[in-house]
Structures are given as C-alpha cells and as structure tokens.
Write a protein that holds these residues in place. Structure first.
Motif, PDB file in Angstrom:
ATOM      1  N   LEU A  83       0.834  -1.201   0.000  1.00 55.00           N
ATOM      2  CA  LEU A  83       0.000   0.000   0.000  1.00 55.00           C
ATOM      3  C   LEU A  83       0.869   1.252   0.000  1.00 55.00           C
ATOM      4  O   LEU A  83       1.828   1.347   0.765  1.00 55.00           O
ATOM      5  CB  LEU A  83      -0.910   0.010   1.228  1.00 55.00           C
ATOM      6  CG  LEU A  83      -1.921  -1.125   1.355  1.00 55.00           C
ATOM      7  CD1 LEU A  83      -2.635  -1.047   2.699  1.00 55.00           C
ATOM      8  CD2 LEU A  83      -2.942  -1.082   0.221  1.00 55.00           C
ATOM      9  N   THR A  84       0.526   2.191  -0.848  1.00 50.78           N
ATOM     10  CA  THR A  84       1.204   3.484  -0.837  1.00 50.78           C
ATOM     11  C   THR A  84       0.704   4.281   0.368  1.00 50.78           C
ATOM     12  O   THR A  84      -0.272   3.905   1.021  1.00 50.78           O
ATOM     13  CB  THR A  84       0.910   4.256  -2.124  1.00 50.78           C
ATOM     14  OG1 THR A  84      -0.496   4.576  -2.170  1.00 50.78           O
ATOM     15  CG2 THR A  84       1.276   3.434  -3.359  1.00 50.78           C
ATOM     16  N   THR A  85       1.370   5.386   0.656  1.00 52.16           N
ATOM     17  CA  THR A  85       0.937   6.207   1.792  1.00 52.16           C
ATOM     18  C   THR A  85      -0.487   6.706   1.605  1.00 52.16           C
ATOM     19  O   THR A  85      -1.272   6.763   2.555  1.00 52.16           O
ATOM     20  CB  THR A  85       1.886   7.393   1.982  1.00 52.16           C
ATOM     21  OG1 THR A  85       2.026   8.101   0.738  1.00 52.16           O
ATOM     22  CG2 THR A  85       3.253   6.926   2.453  1.00 52.16           C
ATOM     23  N   ASN A  86      -0.836   7.066   0.384  1.00 53.09           N
ATOM     24  CA  ASN A  86      -2.198   7.534   0.118  1.00 53.09           C
ATOM     25  C   ASN A  86      -3.215   6.406   0.290  1.00 53.09           C
ATOM     26  O   ASN A  86      -4.331   6.625   0.788  1.00 53.09           O
ATOM     27  CB  ASN A  86      -2.311   8.112  -1.293  1.00 53.09           C
ATOM     28  CG  ASN A  86      -1.660   9.482  -1.414  1.00 53.09           C
ATOM     29  OD1 ASN A  86      -1.532  10.203  -0.419  1.00 53.09           O
ATOM     30  ND2 ASN A  86      -1.253   9.854  -2.610  1.00 53.09           N
ATOM     31  N   GLU A  87      -2.828   5.205  -0.125  1.00 59.15           N
ATOM     32  CA  GLU A  87      -3.731   4.060   0.040  1.00 59.15           C
ATOM     33  C   GLU A  87      -3.897   3.694   1.514  1.00 59.15           C
ATOM     34  O   GLU A  87      -4.994   3.322   1.943  1.00 59.15           O
ATOM     35  CB  GLU A  87      -3.195   2.863  -0.749  1.00 59.15           C
ATOM     36  CG  GLU A  87      -3.355   3.016  -2.259  1.00 59.15           C
ATOM     37  CD  GLU A  87      -2.700   1.896  -3.046  1.00 59.15           C
ATOM     38  OE1 GLU A  87      -3.127   1.634  -4.177  1.00 59.15           O
ATOM     39  OE2 GLU A  87      -1.743   1.279  -2.517  1.00 59.15           O
ATOM     40  N   ILE A  88      -2.812   3.823   2.274  1.00 62.16           N
ATOM     41  CA  ILE A  88      -2.904   3.561   3.716  1.00 62.16           C
ATOM     42  C   ILE A  88      -3.892   4.537   4.361  1.00 62.16           C
ATOM     43  O   ILE A  88      -4.749   4.150   5.167  1.00 62.16           O
ATOM     44  CB  ILE A  88      -1.520   3.692   4.384  1.00 62.16           C
ATOM     45  CG1 ILE A  88      -0.586   2.598   3.887  1.00 62.16           C
ATOM     46  CG2 ILE A  88      -1.650   3.616   5.903  1.00 62.16           C
ATOM     47  CD1 ILE A  88       0.849   2.747   4.369  1.00 62.16           C
ATOM     48  N   LYS A  89      -3.781   5.804   3.997  1.00 63.47           N
ATOM     49  CA  LYS A  89      -4.697   6.819   4.541  1.00 63.47           C
ATOM     50  C   LYS A  89      -6.137   6.495   4.154  1.00 63.47           C
ATOM     51  O   LYS A  89      -7.054   6.648   4.971  1.00 63.47           O
ATOM     52  CB  LYS A  89      -4.308   8.204   4.021  1.00 63.47           C
ATOM     53  CG  LYS A  89      -2.983   8.726   4.558  1.00 63.47           C
ATOM     54  CD  LYS A  89      -2.638  10.071   3.936  1.00 63.47           C
ATOM     55  CE  LYS A  89      -1.301  10.582   4.423  1.00 63.47           C
ATOM     56  NZ  LYS A  89      -0.935  11.875   3.782  1.00 63.47           N
ATOM     57  N   ALA A  90      -6.335   6.066   2.907  1.00 62.14           N
ATOM     58  CA  ALA A  90      -7.677   5.743   2.431  1.00 62.14           C
ATOM     59  C   ALA A  90      -8.257   4.561   3.202  1.00 62.14           C
ATOM     60  O   ALA A  90      -9.438   4.573   3.587  1.00 62.14           O
ATOM     61  CB  ALA A  90      -7.646   5.433   0.935  1.00 62.14           C
ATOM     62  N   VAL A  91      -7.435   3.548   3.443  1.00 62.54           N
ATOM     63  CA  VAL A  91      -7.885   2.381   4.201  1.00 62.54           C
ATOM     64  C   VAL A  91      -8.246   2.782   5.633  1.00 62.54           C
ATOM     65  O   VAL A  91      -9.304   2.404   6.155  1.00 62.54           O
ATOM     66  CB  VAL A  91      -6.799   1.279   4.214  1.00 62.54           C
ATOM     67  CG1 VAL A  91      -7.143   0.187   5.222  1.00 62.54           C
ATOM     68  CG2 VAL A  91      -6.647   0.667   2.822  1.00 62.54           C
TER      69      VAL A  91
END
Length: 216
Positions: free
Chosen positions: A34-42
């Motif tokens: 997961l990218t940092t943006n994907e981590i935030k989204a999750v």
C-alpha cells in the motif's frame, strides 16, 4: 494440446497425457504494498476496532496469525517490545521466537486496549480473532469499496517491509523484523531499492578525497 487435437481429429480415442500434472508455476510476482495515500484511504474506512488491528499489522510487519495469537504476556511495555512466541495450541511459522520493536503508534494503541482479555486483539464480541473473518467480513469490504487491486490482509506485511526498504533500511534488518528464516525470502523486496540507491551512493564522502585529473 497435441494429444487433445489428435482426439478431436479422431486419430486417438483418448488423451494419454490427461493425468499428467502440470509443472508448478515458479514465476514470482512482485509483492503488492500500500502506498501512503492508500494507507490513509484504508484507515479512513476503518472503525476504531479495525484501525487498531490494521495499523498494528502495518507498523509491525506481523503475520495475521501472529497478531491473532498475541497475548498480553507477549507485550513488554517497559522495553517497548512485542515477543512472537509459541503457545500451547499455536506456533509461529518459523518456530522461532523473535522480538518486534513497538512503533509509538502501536504503543499508544496497546495502551488503550482492554487488558481483561487473554488475547491482545479480539473479535468485536470479545472472542479470539478469526483470521478468515477479518479478511472476508471486514478488510475485503474496504478493499472493494476503494477498488484496490490485489490487496489482502497479508498486504499489510508487504507494506511494512516495502516502506522500510524505501527508507533505506537494509535487507538483513528487514529480514530479522519479518522473522524470515532465509534472507532469500526477503529478497523479493529488493526491486524497490534501486530507485532509492542513488541517494545512498551520493552520500559517499568524495569531497577532498580524490584529486581532479590533470588536463592534458
């Protein structure tokens, strides 16, 4: 395929090779993280209960089975360490005890959890965490909603390792943190390093060390 075609053309009555097993697919896929943006989204889609679990997985690199079998006896708050060790009904994948340092966020999460249960992380009903339910009932819903491809609960472990490698942490250290018994297993993350190696090379203290070549 040739025998099947021969059967189709009535040269043979059956395929003599039909019971021969195919060779296993040995091609290895690059680990999805997961990218940092994907981590935030999750995280934005998680309840507090699920956030505690997913954040701990991402910040420790633990396997889901390790997290599900984590008891309070495995936690050393004074040393900020998590001990992965065998239980009466469960053993780690490599059968080895290892210690995982606690990230400050993980420290905060564990401090706030109830200490009345045997296991550190439990189901919403207070029972031992079911790994399949965690993936199928909860995590998959978030992944599908965010339309994240090739992401499972195990991706959290890949995310931990991949981001450490991208920050310049060496393979050996990451291998120890993950509990890999063979360094070759950790090498799957080495593809991430090249994009971040140039800055490391540039740190070599060349100034004043080598003379400039004389002009001919």
């Amino acid at each position: 395929a040739m025998f099947n075609k021969a059967v189709q053309w009535n040269y043979l009555s059956n395929n003599p090779a039909k019971n021969i097993k195919k060779l296993p697919d040995t091609t290895k896929k690059l680990p999805r993280f997961l990218t940092t943006n994907e981590i935030k989204a999750v995280f934005s889609e998680c309840s507090q209960w699920l956030y505690n679990i997913i954040a701990t997985l991402i910040l420790t690199g633990m396997r889901v089975g390790e997290l599900a079998n984590l008891t309070w006896d495995d936690i050393n708050f004074n040393q900020q360490r998590i001990h992965i060790q065998s239980k009466d009904d469960w053993t780690p994948k490599t059968y080895q005890i290892r210690t995982v340092p606690m990230h400050p966020v993980v420290m905060d999460i564990l401090n706030k959890l109830s200490k009345k249960t045997k296991y550190v992380f439990t189901s919403l009903e207070g029972y031992k965490l079911n790994q399949n339910n965690l993936q199928k009932r909860y995590f998959r819903k978030i992944v599908n909603k965010l339309k994240l491809k090739d992401v499972t609960i195990h991706t959290c472990r890949h995310t931990f390792a991949s981001h450490l490698i991208m920050k310049g942490i060496d393979i050996l250290t990451v291998s120890k943190l993950l509990g890999h018994s063979d360094l070759k297993t950790t090498q799957i993350y080495s593809h991430i390093a090249p994009d971040h190696l140039q800055s490391a090379v540039n740190l070599f203290p060349i100034q004043g060390l080598l003379p400039y070549p004389k002009q001919k």
